[in-house]
Design an enzyme around this catalytic site. Sequence first.
Site, PDB file in Angstrom:
ATOM      1  CB  SER A  74      -0.712  -4.418   0.775  1.00  0.00           C
ATOM      2  OG  SER A  74      -1.091  -4.235  -0.568  1.00  0.00           O
ATOM      3  CB  SER A  75      -5.298  -1.941   1.081  1.00  0.00           C
ATOM      4  OG  SER A  75      -4.307  -1.022   0.682  1.00  0.00           O
ATOM      5  CB  CYS A  76      -2.771  -3.338  -3.785  1.00  0.00           C
ATOM      6  SG  CYS A  76      -1.614  -4.647  -3.543  1.00  0.00           S
ATOM      7  CE1 TYR A  97       3.885  -6.516  -2.904  1.00  0.00           C
ATOM      8  CE2 TYR A  97       1.690  -5.637  -2.540  1.00  0.00           C
ATOM      9  CZ  TYR A  97       2.919  -6.026  -2.053  1.00  0.00           C
ATOM     10  OH  TYR A  97       3.173  -5.923  -0.700  1.00  0.00           O
ATOM     11  CE  LYS A 108       2.831  -9.186  -0.336  1.00  0.00           C
ATOM     12  NZ  LYS A 108       3.616  -9.775   0.757  1.00  0.00           N
ATOM     13  CG  HIS A 150       4.228   2.990  -1.703  1.00  0.00           C
ATOM     14  ND1 HIS A 150       5.060   1.973  -1.287  1.00  0.00           N
ATOM     15  CD2 HIS A 150       3.229   2.395  -2.389  1.00  0.00           C
ATOM     16  CE1 HIS A 150       4.570   0.825  -1.715  1.00  0.00           C
ATOM     17  NE2 HIS A 150       3.468   1.039  -2.386  1.00  0.00           N
TER      18      HIS A 150
HETATM   19  P1  GDP Z   1      -0.855   3.049  -4.815  1.00  0.00           P
HETATM   20  O1  GDP Z   1      -1.506   3.342  -3.476  1.00  0.00           O
HETATM   21  O2  GDP Z   1      -0.673   1.604  -5.065  1.00  0.00           O
HETATM   22  O3  GDP Z   1      -1.581   3.727  -5.940  1.00  0.00           O
HETATM   23  O4  GDP Z   1       0.636   3.599  -4.760  1.00  0.00           O
HETATM   24  P2  GDP Z   1       1.405   4.989  -4.561  1.00  0.00           P
HETATM   25  O5  GDP Z   1       1.585   5.271  -3.134  1.00  0.00           O
HETATM   26  O6  GDP Z   1       2.645   4.891  -5.399  1.00  0.00           O
HETATM   27  O7  GDP Z   1       0.488   6.112  -5.223  1.00  0.00           O
HETATM   28  C1  GDP Z   1      -0.661   6.606  -4.596  1.00  0.00           C
HETATM   29  C2  GDP Z   1      -1.209   7.796  -5.353  1.00  0.00           C
HETATM   30  O8  GDP Z   1      -0.324   8.908  -5.189  1.00  0.00           O
HETATM   31  C3  GDP Z   1      -1.367   7.607  -6.867  1.00  0.00           C
HETATM   32  O9  GDP Z   1      -2.579   8.232  -7.265  1.00  0.00           O
HETATM   33  C4  GDP Z   1      -0.166   8.369  -7.425  1.00  0.00           C
HETATM   34  O10 GDP Z   1      -0.380   8.836  -8.751  1.00  0.00           O
HETATM   35  C5  GDP Z   1      -0.092   9.525  -6.444  1.00  0.00           C
HETATM   36  N1  GDP Z   1       1.196  10.241  -6.428  1.00  0.00           N
HETATM   37  C6  GDP Z   1       1.341  11.586  -6.494  1.00  0.00           C
HETATM   38  N2  GDP Z   1       2.627  11.929  -6.511  1.00  0.00           N
HETATM   39  C7  GDP Z   1       3.343  10.772  -6.409  1.00  0.00           C
HETATM   40  C8  GDP Z   1       4.732  10.491  -6.372  1.00  0.00           C
HETATM   41  O11 GDP Z   1       5.588  11.379  -6.452  1.00  0.00           O
HETATM   42  N3  GDP Z   1       5.089   9.183  -6.250  1.00  0.00           N
HETATM   43  C9  GDP Z   1       4.153   8.183  -6.154  1.00  0.00           C
HETATM   44  N4  GDP Z   1       4.573   6.914  -5.992  1.00  0.00           N
HETATM   45  N5  GDP Z   1       2.822   8.423  -6.223  1.00  0.00           N
HETATM   46  C10 GDP Z   1       2.424   9.702  -6.350  1.00  0.00           C
END
Ligand code: GDP
Length: 310
Positions: free
Chosen positions: A108-110, A137, A141, A180
Amino acid sequence: MDKSEKIFVAGYRGLVGGALIRRLEEKGFNNLPKRDRVQLDFEDESAVAKFFRDEKPAIVILAAARVGGIKANNDFPVEFLLENLRIQNNIIRAAHEAGVRKLLFLGSSCIYPKLAPQPIPETALLGGPLEPTGEAYAIAKIAGIKLCQAYAREYGANFISAMATNLYGPNDNFDLETSHVLAALLRKAHEAKMRKAHELIVWGSGKPRREFLHVDDLASACLFLLEKYDSPEIINVGCGEDISIRELAELICDVVGFDGELAWDTTKPDGTPRKLLDVTRLHGLGWQATIPLREGIAQTYDWFLKNLAH
Ligand code: GDP
């Protein structure tokens, strides 16, 4: 690929594996052995080796992984590192030993550095420190990519690696602690609408930017790469556009029909400021995403309503 070739999708019950199986079946592939976690524990080295010896798949798509959103990744680094290393080591090695013709490893992009140039080209790998919230993670990967490349270099194996951007779609994880952002906000917006709440809590500042790809587009890209791509160099899979978390929250509220306010929980981490993949390499081969974000969100919300809303 011949329609009767045996293709093993590891992780078929997940978001990605489920989409891959749907796509393969739609295309008429009919030799798709399925094993869930109970039937075959991918962390069990000898069970995995035996499965590959017995089944001898021609093609393997490695979509099995412990995955989660920013909070789960941040809270459970040991599990994210150890389980993913075990799963991928066992499957990649067993695939080689069983003479698998081609393997596609999904990353993944991470995996890219926190402050990578945007959009992120494949060459950014290992160019700087990782984002701490997803480091465990990402390290797993990266080890998987390197293992596939090592098998290619040392044994001539056709093991390729695709790096997917943030994914969403049917079968996603809607658990608010481990999901996510897109699935989490869909659920929160739905529940806020049902409760007639005045506000919806979004984590972080709303400023980070993310790219979202519908998992059916990812599945299409994976089949395309299995046919057309034979290089051990990693290849990015994305739609080429990103959006801020605030814009995403507003879009989701609009699709769901929640018209309250957004409230920001800044005690939660933002994570990496931006994650947009450079998809020039994939576009050059002739593949592009087709599902617009609004349409993909509406379709996923529909799936959520039919399958989980109760
Ligand atoms: P990331 O792409 O690895 O950072 O994973 P996420 O999809 O969990 O989070 C993406 C962004 O969305 C981060 O900046 C989170 O703080 C924000 N975010 C906002 N609200 C939420 C929520 O309810 N759940 C999650 N998982 N992320 C949230």
